[in-house]
Scaffold this active site. Structure first.
Site, mmCIF file in Angstrom:
data_model
loop_
_atom_site.group_PDB
_atom_site.id
_atom_site.type_symbol
_atom_site.label_atom_id
_atom_site.label_comp_id
_atom_site.label_asym_id
_atom_site.label_seq_id
_atom_site.Cartn_x
_atom_site.Cartn_y
_atom_site.Cartn_z
ATOM 1 N N CYS A 39 -2.067 12.619 -8.572
ATOM 2 C CA CYS A 39 -3.244 13.134 -7.878
ATOM 3 C C CYS A 39 -3.396 14.636 -8.118
ATOM 4 O O CYS A 39 -3.650 15.049 -9.236
ATOM 5 C CB CYS A 39 -3.154 12.775 -6.388
ATOM 6 S SG CYS A 39 -4.739 12.847 -5.555
ATOM 7 N N HIS A 71 -1.511 6.719 -6.291
ATOM 8 C CA HIS A 71 -0.265 7.198 -5.680
ATOM 9 C C HIS A 71 0.834 6.135 -5.700
ATOM 10 O O HIS A 71 0.937 5.362 -4.735
ATOM 11 C CB HIS A 71 -0.524 7.595 -4.225
ATOM 12 C CG HIS A 71 -1.351 8.826 -4.080
ATOM 13 N ND1 HIS A 71 -0.792 10.074 -3.955
ATOM 14 C CD2 HIS A 71 -2.690 9.005 -4.051
ATOM 15 C CE1 HIS A 71 -1.751 10.985 -3.844
ATOM 16 N NE2 HIS A 71 -2.917 10.366 -3.909
ATOM 17 N N GLU A 130 3.882 6.588 -5.142
ATOM 18 C CA GLU A 130 4.849 6.893 -4.065
ATOM 19 C C GLU A 130 4.406 6.336 -2.715
ATOM 20 O O GLU A 130 5.180 6.287 -1.776
ATOM 21 C CB GLU A 130 5.092 8.406 -3.985
ATOM 22 C CG GLU A 130 4.053 9.220 -3.236
ATOM 23 C CD GLU A 130 2.785 9.482 -4.040
ATOM 24 O OE1 GLU A 130 2.655 8.947 -5.165
ATOM 25 O OE2 GLU A 130 1.897 10.204 -3.533
#
Lengths: 84, 228
Positions: free
Chosen positions: B86, B195, B197
């Site tokens: 990002c 994302h 994560e």
């Protein structure tokens, strides 16, 4: 002090969705003569004169930071002797 | 394997990234402040999402001149894995470690939802644990994820298999060729808007992102750890 006015705009090849929305809005207000709207940024730099040519320094600032030349064009004008 | 999570003023996915590595992946990880000038001790570099420096001027444009970025460039040149997610991706683009630039999303809206991705290249050190063309679900959360580059660069990206992830169904932001993530030519720097994560545990809605981190670790183990 020298005032430098920098204009940063999206390159012609890059779509400007914000500009398109503003154009549509102007059309809705009956300003049909508007052909295109491009939205950019305007920066004012106040620079202390030095030995280095100011055009050279500002060009470098634009290339390194003020504009991203992948998507943006820049142009600037130098205004002499601004009183403080 | 020891990871660094780089923290800029305005980073806001640093804790998610740390959690993914420490708790889900089970590897070593440390936060590294943007002023830091040494990344020697780390094996992998993670640039998290957020709004570094308030996205002033352009996303990532100020962060790119942080002290630590010189070290990130060195780490990339040394072949260490560098992952930017990002805002981290935006910083990698601004720094020139990856080609191209980000534009505002075509629909001008900030988009925050899970998206389906296609793993276009599963031969990279970041994607080896995925199947070819595997579909995975990972959330996006961005206002400027509309990837842009000139035609020449786009051809190069395709030719060198640098396009790693594509949006599988709809293209949420208008990015060229539905690009969601690309690597550098050498393949050790990956930037992606979604994302991974935030998709490391079923509790979070998806665990599809975990394989990305596992791929990095496996690649590192295979080349750094000699088994008897």
């Amino acid at each position: 002090m020298i005032k430098v006015k920098v204009h940063v705009t999206l390159r012609e090849s890059v779509l400007d969705p914000q500009g398109t929305v503003v154009k549509n809005s102007l059309h809705a207000m009956n300003y049909h003569e508007v052909q295109d709207v491009r939205i950019g940024k305007y920066l004012e730099l106040l620079i202390e004169p030095s030995d280095r040519p100011i055009e050279e320094a500002v060009k470098e600032m634009c290339e390194k930071l003020l504009a991203n030349t992948v998507i943006e064009n820049y142009e600037f004008e130098v205004e002499e002797a601004v009183t403080q | 394997m020891k990871f660094a999570v780089i923290v800029f003023p305005g980073s806001n996915c640093d804790i998610d990234m740390y959690h993914a590595v420490k708790d889900e992946l089970g590897e070593e990880v440390e936060y590294v402040w943007h002023d830091e000038a040494d990344l020697e001790q780390f094996d992998g570099i993670l640039l998290p999402g957020g709004f570094s420096y308030g996205d002033y001027l352009r996303s990532g444009s100020i962060a790119r001149f942080s002290n630590v970025m010189n070290e990130v460039v060195k780490a990339a040149e040394a072949g260490k894995p560098v992952l930017g997610v990002c805002n981290g991706f935006q910083i990698l683009l601004e720094s020139g470690l990856l080609p191209g630039a980000m534009l505002r999303n075509q629909g001008l809206k900030f988009i925050c939802r899970p998206v389906e991705l296609e793993v276009v290249n599963n031969e990279t050190m970041f994607t080896k644990a995925y199947q070819p063309n595997e579909r995975i679900t990972v959330p996006v959360a961005h206002g400027e994820g509309n990837y842009f580059c000139d035609e020449e660069t786009l051809k190069q990206l395709e030719k060198n298999n640098q396009i790693v992830f594509r949006y599988a169904n709809d293209n949420p932001n208008g990015s060229l060729l539905s690009i969601a993530g690309i690597t550098n030519e050498k393949g050790n720097v990956l930037g992606m808007m979604p994302h991974p994560e935030r998709a490391v545990d079923k509790l979070l809605g998806s665990a599809d992102g975990l394989k990305l981190f596992q791929s990095i670790v496996k690649h590192w183990r295979d080349s750094h750890v000699v088994t008897a």
